[in-house]
Write an enzyme that holds these catalytic residues in place. Structure first.
Site, PDB file in Angstrom:
ATOM      1  N   GLU A 150     -43.565  57.959 -80.317  1.00  0.00           N
ATOM      2  CA  GLU A 150     -44.133  59.200 -80.869  1.00  0.00           C
ATOM      3  C   GLU A 150     -45.238  58.939 -81.900  1.00  0.00           C
ATOM      4  O   GLU A 150     -45.082  59.232 -83.085  1.00  0.00           O
ATOM      5  CB  GLU A 150     -43.013  60.045 -81.476  1.00  0.00           C
ATOM      6  CG  GLU A 150     -42.011  60.488 -80.430  1.00  0.00           C
ATOM      7  CD  GLU A 150     -40.980  61.484 -80.940  1.00  0.00           C
ATOM      8  OE1 GLU A 150     -40.760  61.547 -82.165  1.00  0.00           O
ATOM      9  OE2 GLU A 150     -40.400  62.207 -80.109  1.00  0.00           O
ATOM     10  N   GLU A 307     -37.115  61.770 -73.463  1.00  0.00           N
ATOM     11  CA  GLU A 307     -35.973  61.963 -74.357  1.00  0.00           C
ATOM     12  C   GLU A 307     -35.539  63.418 -74.317  1.00  0.00           C
ATOM     13  O   GLU A 307     -36.381  64.326 -74.208  1.00  0.00           O
ATOM     14  CB  GLU A 307     -36.349  61.663 -75.817  1.00  0.00           C
ATOM     15  CG  GLU A 307     -36.593  60.225 -76.142  1.00  0.00           C
ATOM     16  CD  GLU A 307     -36.942  60.037 -77.628  1.00  0.00           C
ATOM     17  OE1 GLU A 307     -36.553  60.887 -78.457  1.00  0.00           O
ATOM     18  OE2 GLU A 307     -37.617  59.056 -77.945  1.00  0.00           O
TER      19      GLU A 307
END
Ligand code: GAL
Length: 688
Positions: A150, A307
């Protein structure tokens, strides 16, 4: 990866946290197999174990784990560790730590907070990436590389290295400081620069109101992050990798331009953590679905759900458990929108620190007899029969424009409403209206190719970067239909207002121009009512169920138009602009544009888009009335279509009004969909 025609199922696995417990590591493998897990992501936060001292790599433990996974039929997505660095690195080279916009350097801690310009950080990341690649590039378990975690652009780094890189980037973009001054309108408040070296990044203790500076800074941060990512990938390639590379993107992330960042990667993946069971789940599903569509549209190819939580999270305001059935619905929603995976964060719940209470496939109790594990395992079993869906593509005739640079400019602008412009909300109203039609939709930035679509939804496109207006016009000329709203075509790519008539470049096509825009207080409303002419019988016949005869509430923003060559469909009911046009229809060459001048309620978008979709010849995936809580999506491959029908409601819903042809691939053909139930149908595509 795609050749195997299987849905990737698994998630983030952090064995480095359990190296002193071989029994747990063994148990993990057993549980993964029992749950139908076929892939895990490893290594992402393992730097301090992989390189405990500078230059001393210890990969043997990871190698053992990867070997073991492979022997047990589980593949590996190999992470690179740049998302969180070891303490020794920060101590030895403080320049790797990010600097705040007030000049304070962060201390060691947390993650995602490295300087992305620092040559030392790039070198250290490059070295470990290359070493990992050399060790694992031929390992048969490794099917993909996942760089970092991220990538974060907020807060951006304001160190001297970043500042110098920004000045260099500006020089490349503007060539001369005079040109920059002109494009940035720096004469305002006497902010003219004499050299690029004088330009400082925007700051809460410095410049914040030169909007062109802020905009370019955000562009620069994205470029610099992309450059950082490319540096990571280069090192992997030098280490010999040939597997595809991805990184995990985030939900509606507004601090980096994913259009640009995604160009660095072979495939897109993202992390989805919706706030379920708060209000209406279908609205949450739509919001999440919009992100799925955005991620898929970045490359127009299958992507990965990298995710998602098998249960609650631990960082949302309230850690809500997923009600029975929702986990399956959310996972299958990813497949419905074009994902080739359902992956979780995390396989085993960590024992301490920040994420010890985050949902996991295996929790602290440690048994398979948990509600979550049983649901995870049931999905794993079902996916074994859905492998043929992997690699199939989503075809959409409708596109929705959602543009991050536009968002940056629109929200900074100090304009008609500093109490909220509601860009995302307006985009979502259009998205909801499109999905209610039961069609697929691509979600794209305004920079992307729009020529293949039949219908375009263009909400609040405040910024017309070079060529955008022309492309919209050409789209209509060639027979396309557009729904365009207020506050479009106002500024150029430097947030400089266009002079003359606006929406810039489109006023001939629209037959109107924006004269003024009124901001409404939060508690204020106006109402849109049918124009007098709308009551004439010939118009009635054209309106589906006379819908435009209704009244629609609008809030926040109301433009006052000068209309010279368009049909007025609705007018304002209140205020000094009562009776003036608020919704218009313009025919231009072979196409048609509806223009909405005010922030109308959801029903307005529903009705206008239904009408426009009819004109544009858009056909729904399945015919018949779709219940409010049901989402319909489809994917195609080699003459076969997979249709997903999902109920995002905690109560059963009747679907007997929908015409469901084809054989049932998952679920059961019936007239009622149970709470959070999914039906997947397979059918041939006519003409193929
Ligand atoms: C993601 C992140 C994971 C984990 C997860 C928790 O944003 O990539 O490492 O922190 O959130 O929800």
């Amino acid at each position: 990866m795609m050749k195997q025609r299987k849905i990737l199922y698994g998630g983030d696995y952090n064995p480095e946290q359990w190296l002193d417990s071989p029994d747990i590591l063994e148990c993990d493998i057993k549980y993964m197999k029992a749950a139908g897990i076929n892939v895990v992501t490893v290594g992402m936060f393992a730097w301090s174990v992989l390189e405990p001292e500078e230059g001393k790599y210890e990969f043997a433990w990871l190698k053992r784990i990867v070997d073991n996974l492979y022997q047990n039929g589980i593949s590996v997505i190999m992470g690179t560790p740049s998302g969180a660095r070891p303490k020794w690195l920060a101590d030895a080279y403080p320049e790797v730590l990010r600097v705040r916009d007030d000049g304070v350097r962060f201390l060691f801690g947390r993650r995602h907070n490295h300087c992305y310009t620092s040559p030392v950080y790039r070198e250290k990341v490059g070295s470990i990436n290359k070493a990992l690649a050399e060790c694992f590039h031929t390992h048969p378990a490794v099917i993909m590389w996942h760089v970092s975690n991220e990538y974060e652009g907020k807060p951006s780094c304001h160190c001297s290295l970043c500042k110098a890189a920004f000045q260099k980037w500006l020089k490349g973009r503007y060539e001369t400081i005079e040109k920059l001054n002109a494009k940035w309108c720096t004469t305002f408040w006497s902010h003219r620069y004499q050299s690029f070296e004088q330009v400082e990044p925007p700051s809460s203790v410095g410049e914040q109101e030169l909007h062109a500076l802020t905009l370019d800074w955000k562009r620069f941060v994205t470029e610099q992050m992309a450059d950082f990512a490319e540096n990571e990938i280069r090192a992997l390639k030098e280490g010999g990798i040939s597997q595809p590379v991805t990184t995990n993107l985030m939900y509606d992330y507004q601090c980096l331009n994913y259009d640009r960042l995604s160009q660095c990667f072979d495939l897109v993946s993202w992390d989805s953590y919706p706030v379920w069971h708060r209000g209406s789940d279908i609205l949450t599903a739509r919001d999440n679905g919009m992100q799925h569509d955005f991620m898929r549209s970045l490359k127009h190819q299958p992507y990965l759900l990298m995710e998602s939580s098998p249960s609650g999270t631990n960082w949302q305001g309230v850690s809500k458990l997923k009600k029975p059935g929702l986990l399956r619905a959310a996972g299958l929603q990813a497949l419905a929108h074009g994902s080739d995976s359902i992956l979780y964060f995390q396989i085993r719940q960590s024992r301490g620190a920040s994420e010890k209470f985050h949902g996991a496939v295996i929790d602290h109790y440690g048994g398979m007899d948990t509600r979550v594990f049983e649901e995870v395992a049931a999905i794993g079993k079902e996916l074994q029969n859905l492998g043929e869906i992997a690699g199939s593509r989503v075809r959409a005739d409708v596109a929705l424009i959602y543009d991050i640079e536009n968002l940056w400019a629109l929200e900074e602008a100090q304009g008609p409403r500093n109490d909220g412009m509601y860009y995302h909300e307006t985009v979502m109203k259009m998205y909801n209206a499109i999905k209610k039609l039961g069609v697929n939709v691509d979600v794209l930035s305004a920079a992307r190719d729009i020529s293949s679509y039949k219908l375009l939804a263009v909400p609040m496109l405040y910024m017309f970067r070079e060529g955008i207006g022309d492309r919209l016009k050409e789209f209509v000329q060639k027979g396309g239909s557009i729904l365009l709203t207020y506050w479009s075509g106002v500024v150029d790519e430097n947030d400089r207002c266009f002079l003359g008539k606006t929406p810039y470049g489109l006023t001939d096509m629209l037959g109107l121009r924006r004269k003024e825009i009124d901001g409404l207080y939060d508690e204020e409303i106006n109402v849109l009512v049918p124009e007098e002419k709308e009551k004439e019988p010939f118009r009635e016949a054209e309106m589906p169920e006379g819908k435009m005869q209704e009244r629609y509430v609008c809030r926040n923003l109301c433009e006052i138009l000068d209309v010279w060559n368009a049909r007025t469909l609705m007018v304002y009911e209140k205020d000094f602009y009562r009776g003036t046009p608020a919704v218009t229809e313009s025919h231009y060459d072979q196409g048609v544009v509806y223009y909405i001048a005010a922030d109308g309620e959801q029903r307005l978008y529903d009705h206008l888009l239904e009408k426009l979709a009819g004109t544009a010849g858009i056909t729904p995936i399945v015919s018949g009335k779709i219940p409010e809580s049901v989402e319909v999506c489809s994917r195609e491959s080699e003459g076969t279509e997979y249709v997903f029908i999902q109920n995002f409601h905690h109560e059963a819903v009747e679907i007997k009004a929908m015409e469901l042809d084809g054989c049932v691939l998952l679920g059961e053909r019936k007239e009622v969909l149970n709470p959070f139930e999914t039906l997947i149908l397979k059918r041939g595509i006519a003409g193929e």
